[in-house]
Design a protein around this motif. Structure first.
Motif, short mmCIF file in Angstrom:
data_model
loop_
_atom_site.label_atom_id
_atom_site.label_comp_id
_atom_site.label_asym_id
_atom_site.label_seq_id
_atom_site.Cartn_x
_atom_site.Cartn_y
_atom_site.Cartn_z
N THR B 295 0.83 -1.20 0.00
CA THR B 295 0.00 0.00 0.00
C THR B 295 0.87 1.25 0.00
O THR B 295 0.56 2.24 -0.66
N GLU B 337 -7.50 1.24 -0.78
CA GLU B 337 -7.65 0.02 0.00
C GLU B 337 -8.87 0.11 0.92
O GLU B 337 -9.65 -0.82 1.02
N ASP B 422 -5.82 -1.02 -5.16
CA ASP B 422 -5.33 -1.54 -3.90
C ASP B 422 -6.43 -2.40 -3.28
O ASP B 422 -7.44 -1.89 -2.81
#
Lengths: 336, 498
Positions: B295, B337, B422
Motif C-alpha cells: 500500500t 484500500e 489496492d
C-alpha cells in the motif's frame, strides 16, 4: 421521494403553523397595502427584517456543507458597515480617509465588499492551508474583527447623511424594500453557483468525505478556501443593510450574534452540521421561520425576554423532526 | 441432530429491494452451518433478522421448536442467539475480563466483584482453549484473541446459537487455525454455529452444512460432503463455474514503452528500494503480506506520500514534488484500500459518485449535463452489472461489492492511463471477483496499465503480467514469464530465495 421526507417539510409546517396562528389571532397580519409606492404589512416586514440573516445563511450553508462553520460573519458585517460609514462620513483621523471615493455609492460598496473578501481569505487560509479547526479559526476574526471595526470608527457611531446610500437599507424599488432585492440577487447568484456549476457538488463531496474527494481529483483546499470567501463577501453585503438603515456605522452592534442566527437557520433548513448534503432553500426557510416567530411574538405583545425562550422551543422542535433518528422512532411509533 | 434455530419462509423488503423472498434456514445443535452467497444475496439481512437488528415482514422463527419473536439485538442475546461481527466491537483500553463481562458485571453491595469477573472471563476463555492473562487491556492482544474475546462474551451469556459474521477477514493463517479449534470445541459442546465468510477454503475446513442464498432466495441446502466446491461456486453466482476459470494472463514480456520508472524509490520508515517500470498494457502485481509495503508503494505512486529518496520518473521526466493532483494530471487513478474511509462519498448518489472524477477533471464551471451524466451512469451500471435500486440511491445503501464497482467505474469513465488498484476485490464475492479480473484483462488489452495489489496470491498470479514481490517494507524481486507462479512468489515472500 415523498415530500414528507424532504428536509423542507418540517420547517415549512412550522412556518404554516405560525401563519395560521396569526390568521386566527392577529387581526390585520395578512394585510398588505401600498403606501408612497412601497408595500407595507407584517409579511413584507418579516421578509425585510430577515434579509440580513437570509443573506448570511446563504454563505453559511456552503461553509457548513464542507463540514466547517464561520463564527466571524457578525464581525465581518460590522467591518463592512464601518468601512462604508467611514468612506461616506470621512471622520477625522480615520485611516480610510487616505482613500477618497468622492461619495460614489458603487465604489463604497465595492471597497466594503473587498475588505470583507480579505476577511474571507484570512479565514479560508487558516482553515484550508493551516488546517486549523474552523470553529477556532473563525473565532479569531469573530473577536478581533469587531475590534477592527471599532478601531475604524474610533469606538463611535459614525453617522452620515447620504440619502442614496441610506436607500439600500430603507428605500424600495418596484414597491419591494431594497434589502429584499439585495437578498434576491445574492440568492440567485449563489443558487446558480451551487446548482448550475459543479461547485455545489464539490462542496458536498468535500464535506462528505474530504479524503475520497481529494483522491478523486477535487482540489479540496480551494473548495474550502472559497466557501469562506463567499461567506465573508455575503456577510459584508449583509452588513451594509443595517448600516444604511440607521444611517450610521455602529461597530458595537451591527451583526451582533447574527452568526448564531445564521447557523440556526442552516440547521433548521436540514443541512447537517457534519457536512455533506446542503439545502439553500431550507436555510432561507429557516431564516424566515425565525423572523416570523420573532415578529409574531412581538406583535402579540409578549416581552422580549420570553421571545428568546419561545424561539428556542420552536427551534428544538423543528431540529428534532429534522433528525433522522427521531423521525425513525416517530415513524415506528405511528406504525405500531 | 436436534433443530436448534429454525427460520421459516422469511420475507423482508427494504424500499426498492426485496432482500429476502421466502428464505428458510435451520441450524442444528452441534453443527457449524455455513451461510454462503454473493454480496447482496441476502446473507447480511438474514443474519440481521436472526439477531434482532431487523424485524421480519413475514415468516416465523422457532427456537428449540417454540415460536419466538426477536425484538432487538439485546432480546436476541437474552434468548440465546449471540453474534460476533467482522470488526471487533469492544473497548480496547479496558481489560479482557472487563470486555467479556461489560454491561453485566457481577455486582454486589460494595460495587463490582472483580474477582468474580476475572473468574468468569477465565472460564469463558478456557472453553475456547485459551489460557491468557485476562487483566491485560484488550488492545494489547492480537486481533485473533480480540475476536476470541468477542466469542467468549457470547459464551458468558450461555448462547445456544453463535453467529460468526466474517470472523476471519482480518486474521492470518495461524490465527484462523486457532479460531477454528475454538469453533470445533464449541460445536462439540452442542452449540449451533452460523458461519459467514467469503473464503471457500475455510468453509470446507470447518463447516458441516451449507446453505446458499442468491438474490434473496434459497438455492442450496446440503451437508458439506454432498456439495463440492465447483458446484457451490456455480450455485452462488448462478452460472457455470467452469466457464469462469479464465485463462491465466500470458506472462511473456509485454512489448510496450514504459512511461513510469522508479529507481530505488522509497520513503523512510514505510518502504524501500522499489524498482520497476510500467508500460501500457501491463499489469504490475504487488505481492506480499499485509504491511510489507504494498500500500505504501501505491501511496508513493499516487503522490499521497512523497518519496524522500530514489526517483520516480513519469514519461522520462523526474517527478520531484510528486503529489496527488500531479498524479491525476498524469493520468493516474486510484481505487483505495479502505473503501469506506477513502473511496466512497457515502451520502452522495451512485450517479454523483460515479461521475465525480470526470467532473473534477472538467472543473467548476463546465458542469456535465444531467443527460450526459445519466448516460455515463447507465453504461456502467449495465456493463459492470452494478446492483442499485436507482442511480439516485446514496452509495452507502449499496453492498460492498457494488460500491467497489462504482469506484472502479468512476475511474474507468475518465479513462486513465494507469489505474492503481489496492485490494479491489476485498470483501467481494466470487462472481464479482471474476468480473473484475475479466475487466482488467480487457482494458489491459486496450492499452490501460494497472498496478494490482491483493492479498490473494492466486488472483495476483492470474491477473498480472509481472509481479513485484515485497517483504518487510522492501521490494525483494521482480518475477515475469513462467517464473511468476504462486509457489515462486510464496517462497520469495517467505524469504527462501531472492
Amino acid at each position: 421521494m415523498k415530500f414528507r421526507q424532504s428536509n423542507l417539510f418540517w420547517p415549512l409546517m412550522a412556518l404554516l403553523g405560525i401563519l395560521l396562528f396569526n390568521l386566527i389571532l392577529t387581526p390585520g397580519f395578512f394585510h398588505v397595502e401600498m403606501r408612497d409606492g412601497r408595500l407595507f404589512g407584517s409579511l413584507i416586514d418579516i421578509v425585510n427584517r430577515a434579509a440580513p440573516v437570509m443573506i448570511l445563511s446563504l454563505g453559511m450553508t456552503l461553509v457548513i456543507a464542507t463540514g466547517g462553520v464561520d463564527l466571524s460573519v457578525g464581525a465581518v458585517m460590522a467591518i463592512a458597515g464601518a468601512v462604508a460609514g467611514c468612506l461616506i462620513a470621512r471622520p477625522e483621523g480615520c485611516i480610510l480617509n487616505a482613500l477618497n471615493v468622492h461619495g460614489s455609492i458603487p465604489a463604497i460598496i465595492a471597497v466594503a465588499l473587498f475588505v470583507a473578501l480579505i476577511c474571507g481569505i484570512f479565514n479560508g487560509f487558516l482553515v484550508s492551508f493551516l488546517e486549523i479547526q474552523p470553529i477556532v479559526a473563525t473565532l479569531l476574526l469573530m473577536v478581533a474583527g469587531r475590534g477592527v471595526a471599532q478601531l475604524l470608527t474610533d469606538g463611535q457611531i459614525v453617522t452620515f447623511n447620504d440619502p442614496k446610500f441610506a436607500a439600500l437599507g430603507s428605500g424600495s424599488t418596484f414597491a419591494i424594500p431594497n434589502p429584499i432585492w439585495l437578498f434576491v440577487i445574492a440568492a440567485i447568484l449563489i443558487g446558480l453557483l451551487a446548482r448550475k456549476s459543479a461547485y455545489g457538488l464539490f462542496v458536498e463531496a468535500v464535506g462528505n468525505n474530504p479524503v475520497a474527494s481529494r483522491y478523486s481529483g477535487i482540489n479540496a483546499k480551494n473548495v474550502k478556501l472559497t466557501v469562506y470567501v463567499i461567506c465573508a463577501v455575503l456577510a459584508g453585503l449583509a452588513g451594509l443593510i443595517p448600516t444604511a438603515d440607521i444611517k450610521g456605522a455602529d461597530a458595537n452592534n451591527v451583526g451582533l450574534y447574527l452568526e448564531l442566527d445564521a447557523i440556526l437557520a442552516v440547521a433548521i433548513g436540514g443541512t447537517s452540521l457534519a457536512g455533506g448534503r446542503f439545502s439553500i432553500a431550507g436555510s432561507i426557510l429557516g431564516a424566515i421561520l425565525m423572523q416570523s416567530l420573532t415578529t409574531t411574538i412581538l406583535t402579540r405583545g409578549v416581552s422580549a425576554e420570553i421571545t428568546l425562550i419561545l424561539k428556542a422551543a420552536v427551534v428544538v422542535i423543528v431540529a428534532l423532526f429534522q433528525a433522522p433518528e427521531f423521525r425513525a422512532r416517530f415513524a415506528r411509533r405511528r406504525a405500531a | 441432530m436436534a433443530e436448534l434455530l429454525q427460520l421459516r419462509n422469511i420475507q423482508k423488503s427494504f424500499p426498492g429491494v426485496k432482500a429476502l423472498d421466502g428464505v428458510s434456514f435451520t441450524v442444528r445443535a452441534g453443527e457449524v452451518h455455513a451461510l454462503m452467497g454473493e454480496n447482496g444475496a441476502g446473507k447480511s439481512t438474514l443474519i440481521k433478522v436472526m439477531t434482532g437488528v431487523h424485524t421480519l415482514d413475514s415468516g416465523e422463527i422457532l427456537l428449540e421448536g417454540k415460536p419466538i419473536q426477536i425484538k432487538s439485538p439485546q432480546d436476541a442475546v437474552s434468548q440465546g442467539i449471540s453474534t460476533v461481527y467482522q470488526e471487533v466491537n469492544l473497548v480496547p483500553n479496558l481489560s479482557l475480563a472487563e470486555n467479556i463481562c461489560l454491561g453485566r458485571e457481577s455486582a454486589g453491595f460494595t460495587g463490582i466483584k472483580w474477582k468474580e469477573v476475572k473468574e468468569r472471563a477465565e472460564r469463558a476463555m478456557a472453553r475456547l482453549g485459551l489460557n491468557v492473562d485476562v487483566r491485560r487491556p484488550l488492545g494489547s492482544f492480537s486481533i485473533a484473541i480480540q475476536q476470541m474475546a468477542a466469542i467468549a462474551r457470547a459464551l458468558d451469556v450461555d448462547a445456544k446459537v453463535l453467529v460468526l459474521d466474517e470472523p476471519t477477514s482480518s486474521l492470518d493463517r495461524d490465527e484462523v487455525k486457532q479460531l477454528f479449534e475454538a469453533i470445533t470445541k464449541l460445536k462439540n459442546e452442542g452449540m449451533g454455529i452460523v458461519f459467514v465468510t467469503h473464503f471457500l477454503d475455510q468453509v470446507y475446513a470447518v463447516s458441516d452444512h451449507i446453505t446458499v442464498l442468491r438474490n434473496g432466495n434459497n438455492v442450496g441446502d446440503a451437508p458439506i460432503d454432498q456439495l463440492p466446491r465447483l458446484e457451490l461456486v456455480s450455485m452462488m453466482i448462478g452460472r457455470d463455474a467452469s466457464a469462469l476459470e479464465s485463462e491465466r494472463v500470458a506472462k511473456d514480456p509485454i512489448q510496450s514503452t514504459s512511461f513510469i520508472e522508479t529507481q530505488d524509490m522509497g520513503h523512510s520508515g514505510s518502504v524501500e528500494g522499489v524498482n520497476f517500470t510500467i508500460g501500457s498494457g501491463e499489469v504490475l502485481g504487488l505481492a506480499g503480506l499485509l504491511g510489507s509495503g504494498r500500500t505504501e508503494t501505491v501511496r508513493l505512486l499516487y503522490g499521497i506520500d512523497s518519496a524522500n529518496h530514489g526517483e520516480l520518473k513519469i514519461d522520462g521526466r523526474s517527478a520531484s514534488g510528486h503529489k496527488t493532483s500531479k498524479a491525476i494530471a498524469s493520468g493516474f487513478g486510484l481505487c483505495p484500500e479502505d473503501r469506506k474511509l477513502e473511496g466512497i462519498l457515502p451520502d452522495l448518489s451512485v450517479r454523483e459518485n460515479l461521475t465525480i472524477v470526470l467532473q473534477a477533471r472538467q472543473g467548476w464551471f463546465r458542469k456535465l449535463s444531467r443527460s450526459k451524466q445519466d448516460e455515463i451512469v447507465q453504461v456502467f451500471i449495465d456493463s459492470l452489472r452494478i446492483k442499485t435500486a436507482s442511480p439516485e440511491t446514496p452509495i452507502k445503501n449499496l453492498s460492498g461489492g457494488n460500491q467497489q464497482k462504482v469506484i472502479l467505474a468512476r475511474w474507468l469513465a475518465a479513462n486513465p492511463r494507469l489505474l492503481l488498484l489496492d485490494e479491489p476485490t476485498r470483501g467481494i464475492d466470487v462472481g464479482a471477483k471474476f468480473e473484475i479480473s475479466a475487466l482488467i484483462e480487457k482494458l489491459r488489452k486496450e492499452g490501460m496499465a494497472f498496478v494490482f495489489v491483493s492479498s490473494e496470491l492466486e488472483e495476483v498470479v492470474r491477473s498480472c503480467t509481472k509481479i513485484a514481490v515485497m517483504r518487510d517494507r522492501k521490494m525483494v524481486g521482480m518475477l515475469t514469464g513462467e517464473e511468476a507462479s504462486e509457489e515462486k512468489v510464496m517462497s520469495m515472500i517467505a524469504g527462501g530465495e531472492a
